[in-house]
Design an enzyme around this catalytic site. Structure first.
Site, PDB file in Angstrom:
ATOM      1  N   HIS A  69       0.805  -1.073   0.104  1.00 41.88           N
ATOM      2  CA  HIS A  69      -0.077  -0.044  -0.029  1.00 41.88           C
ATOM      3  C   HIS A  69       0.911   1.232   0.228  1.00 41.88           C
ATOM      4  O   HIS A  69       2.110   1.260   0.385  1.00 41.88           O
ATOM      5  CB  HIS A  69      -0.824  -0.228   1.347  1.00 41.88           C
TER       6      HIS A  69
ATOM      7  N   ASP B  67       0.497   4.790   2.145  1.00 39.75           N
ATOM      8  CA  ASP B  67      -0.365   5.290   3.147  1.00 39.75           C
ATOM      9  C   ASP B  67      -1.643   6.200   2.893  1.00 39.75           C
ATOM     10  O   ASP B  67      -1.217   7.238   2.255  1.00 39.75           O
ATOM     11  CB  ASP B  67       0.465   5.888   4.334  1.00 39.75           C
TER      12      ASP B  67
ATOM     13  N   HIS C 107       4.694   0.202  -0.095  1.00 40.09           N
ATOM     14  CA  HIS C 107       5.333  -0.507   0.841  1.00 40.09           C
ATOM     15  C   HIS C 107       4.881  -1.708   1.555  1.00 40.09           C
ATOM     16  O   HIS C 107       3.530  -1.711   1.383  1.00 40.09           O
ATOM     17  CB  HIS C 107       6.101   0.518   1.935  1.00 40.09           C
TER      18      HIS C 107
ATOM     19  N   ARG D  20       5.466   6.331  13.566  1.00 37.86           N
ATOM     20  CA  ARG D  20       5.303   6.907  12.253  1.00 37.86           C
ATOM     21  C   ARG D  20       4.868   8.585  12.379  1.00 37.86           C
ATOM     22  O   ARG D  20       3.987   8.742  13.008  1.00 37.86           O
ATOM     23  CB  ARG D  20       4.462   6.177  11.293  1.00 37.86           C
TER      24      ARG D  20
HETATM   25  O1  AKG Z   1       5.515  -1.976  10.051  1.00 32.29           O
HETATM   26  C1  AKG Z   1       6.009  -1.591   9.117  1.00 32.29           C
HETATM   27  O2  AKG Z   1       7.408  -1.982   8.551  1.00 32.29           O
HETATM   28  C2  AKG Z   1       5.383  -0.725   8.104  1.00 32.29           C
HETATM   29  C3  AKG Z   1       4.048  -0.561   8.335  1.00 32.29           C
HETATM   30  C4  AKG Z   1       3.266   0.381   7.656  1.00 32.29           C
HETATM   31  O3  AKG Z   1       2.883   0.220   6.686  1.00 32.29           O
HETATM   32  C5  AKG Z   1       3.221   1.959   8.047  1.00 32.29           C
HETATM   33  O4  AKG Z   1       3.449   2.175   9.328  1.00 32.29           O
HETATM   34  O5  AKG Z   1       3.107   2.853   7.269  1.00 32.29           O
HETATM   35 FE   FE2 Z   2       2.087   2.089   5.645  1.00 32.83          FE
END
Ligand code: AKG
Ligand code: FE2
Length: 401
Positions: free
Chosen positions: A185, A187, A334, A349
């Site tokens: 996806h 984000d 990602h 994040r």
């Molecule tokens: O846990 C991860 O490595 C990525 C998780 C994710 O897709 C995000 O935090 O945007």
């Molecule tokens: Fe993500």
């Protein structure tokens, strides 16, 4: 473009989706039911950043002006690169690691240059960073107003702009409950102004496992024939928050902002690099507007499978405690891996809003510049012959034409 309010008749209704998700909600689905496992260890050093789902209610997001800081950056990125011990590109298409930089010390010029580097390389990694979440949020705010997620957890200490990623031994991922494809996806691509330079810092992680992969939308665009590129440039697609919100509700969680659906161009142009990138993703893109369903499904399936399966577009990162990744959500997709149970993995994040995605036609009209194919531009700069004869791409692209 305006959010769209309705579904096609052929799609399940919201009520049907919720019903279907109810069984699923009992098991772990990292994408649709955000993290709710918690081992109850409140002595854990980062307990204040464990996930929480406060009953907050937020208004729909409004359009806001965002001017990309990368536009102000020195194109040679002299301040940033001269501060680094080493600049290591991880693949030709995507991913760069910078060594020897302390992110707490960045000047504004270096922050602008970092945004530019992330725009060019898709994702940039640093290790051993002491930068705390407040510093991480400040850095993100330099690039744009911060996004607040409607469904994923925020930390217990109430920082609403932080998106918490958390898994521990209390819940074992069930691979039967989600598909690896839909985990890919970008984000919140359903937002009117989806994120730009997004950062994720791992504060606790497994010794091995829990890697994250990114796939370049520039490289995906570059991989196609000129005729297909042109075709894609004329299309737009629906991105939907509905399944994510339904999943959260089915798991008994509160949704803080009502889900929306938004139409974005299938090829967007990065405002700083001027490079064209495919902007669809398996997580949130539902259909291409105005096409017969069979055609929309076939095109999206091709794009989704190339994103998730073509290693030439991808980089995979092995995190350590205090590693941080910055990715440009406008031009990469990602996916996380869930191979580390029963270890704890905890990351935070920070997510700045970008501009409204710009189609090739709008970019060229607004700027008077020609949008570019990243790979062709790089090869041309290297003096390689990448001319096309209109019937198909040259040898330099690696096709059998
Ligand atoms: O846990 C991860 O490595 C990525 C998780 C994710 O897709 C995000 O935090 O945007
Ligand atoms: Fe993500």
């Amino acid at each position: 473009m305006a959010p769209v309010a309705t579904h096609e008749n052929s799609e399940p209704t919201q009520a049907e989706r919720i019903e279907a998700l109810k069984n699923e909600a009992q098991v772990f689905n990292p994408f649709y039911s955000p993290s709710i496992g918690d081992d109850g260890d409140d002595k854990y050093e980062f307990a204040q950043f464990k996930p929480s789902f406060p009953k907050l209610s937020w208004e729909p997001l409004k359009e806001i002006e965002v001017i990309d800081r990368g536009l102000a950056a020195d194109p040679t990125k002299k301040s940033l690169f001269s501060a680094a011990q080493k600049v290591r590109h991880l693949t030709p298409a995507i991913g760069t690691e910078l060594l020897g930089i302390d992110l707490r010390q960045l000047s504004n010029a270096q922050k602008d240059e970092l945004a530019l580097l992330v725009a060019e390389r898709g994702v940039v990694f640093f290790r051993d960073q002491e930068l705390d979440i407040h510093g991480q949020l400040d850095l993100a705010r330099h690039w744009g107003p911060l996004h607040k997620h409607a469904t994923t957890p925020i930390p217990r200490n109430g920082l609403e702009e932080v998106h918490v990623v958390y898994n521990d031994s209390s819940r074992r991922p069930d691979p039967a409950s989600f598909s690896k494809l839909e985990l890919w996806h970008t984000d919140v691509s359903y937002e009117i102004q989806p994120p730009s330079t997004t950062s994720l810092k791992v504060i606790t992680g497994p010794d091995v496992g829990g890697d994250t992969s990114w796939s370049s939308g520039y490289a995906l665009y570059s991989s196609f024939s000129p005729g297909f590129q042109k075709y894609l440039e004329g299309l737009s697609a629906v991105h939907s928050a509905v399944a994510q919100a339904d999943g959260a509700r089915a798991a008994g969680l509160h949704v803080r902002r009502e889900p929306i659906e938004t139409i974005h161009p299938v090829v967007r142009v990065h405002p700083v690099t001027g490079w064209k990138s495919i902007y669809v993703n398996p997580g949130f893109t539902r259909r291409i507007v105005g096409l017969p369903k069979a055609e929309s499904d076939a095109i999206l399936s091709l794009l989704f499978h190339q994103i998730s399966e073509n290693p030439d577009f991808q980089v995979r990162f092995k995190w350590e405690k205090n590693s941080i990744a910055f990715w440009d959500n406008r031009i990469v997709t990602h996916s996380a891996t869930f191979d580390f149970w029963p270890a704890t993995r905890h990351a935070l994040r920070a997510t700045p809003h970008g501009e409204k995605p710009t189609s090739v036609a709008d970019y060229e009209k607004q700027t008077g510049k020609v949008a570019k194919d990243r790979q062709l531009e790089i090869w041309r700069q290297q003096g390689l012959d990448v001319s096309t004869d209109g019937a198909g791409p040259t040898k330099a692209r690696g096709y059998n034409d």
